[in-house]
Design a protein around this motif. Structure first.
Motif: not given
Length: 166
Positions: A52-56
């Motif tokens: 996934t792509t880190g949300r932060r």
């Protein structure tokens, strides 16, 4: 199912299992990467590596997960071993539903859909058939909503083609 796989499913309900299993996640990530997604969770249960792509951070984050197939999609659950908070990968999917999975040596670009209503119940039954300990994790999570995601291949080319080349 192997004897070791059956034993793993039986002990999966015990509180200590989640604590011990979490310690092996970094090693599982490494084995998954080295085998290009062919071996995850020691091959004992159907598993994939989700990126996934880190949300932060905006950086790629990879995690090994148990999955069940549903047609051409992959079903995963944010159980976090029954802990009170949601796993980071699930929060990342809520922020950006595009991801990639490595399954049996293939990399597949997917889009996550959060299951609700009758669809969630249907997918829940698939999940607990594969890993009965999910029922225990729900109790342990103290009523926290445990999201179920259906990861649908979206037709995008996965970067680098087969898993591990990229």
């Amino acid at each position: 199912m192997s004897v070791l796989g059956a034993l793993t499913r039986r002990v999966g309900h015990h509180h200590w299992f989640g604590a011990v299993a979490r310690l092996f996640v970094p090693a599982d990530r490494l084995v998954g990467r080295l085998t290009r997604g062919r071996v995850v969770a020691l091959g004992l249960i159907p598993s994939l590596i989700i990126t996934t792509t880190g949300r932060r951070s905006g950086k790629p984050r990879s995690n090994p997960l148990l999955y069940v197939p549903d047609g051409g999609a992959y079903v995963v659950i944010g159980s976090n071993w029954g802990r009170a908070h949601q796993p980071g990968w699930a929060l990342n999917l809520l922020a950006d539903p595009t991801a990639e999975v490595a399954v049996r040596g293939r990399r597949v670009a997917v889009r996550a859909e959060v299951a609700t209503g009758a669809e969630r119940e249907r997918l829940w039954q698939l999940l607990v058939t594969e890993w009965p300990a999910y029922r225990t994790y729900v109790r342990r999570a103290g009523g926290r909503e445990i999201r179920i995601f259906r990861l649908v291949p979206d037709g995008r080319a996965a970067p680098g083609g087969p898993a591990g080349r990229g």
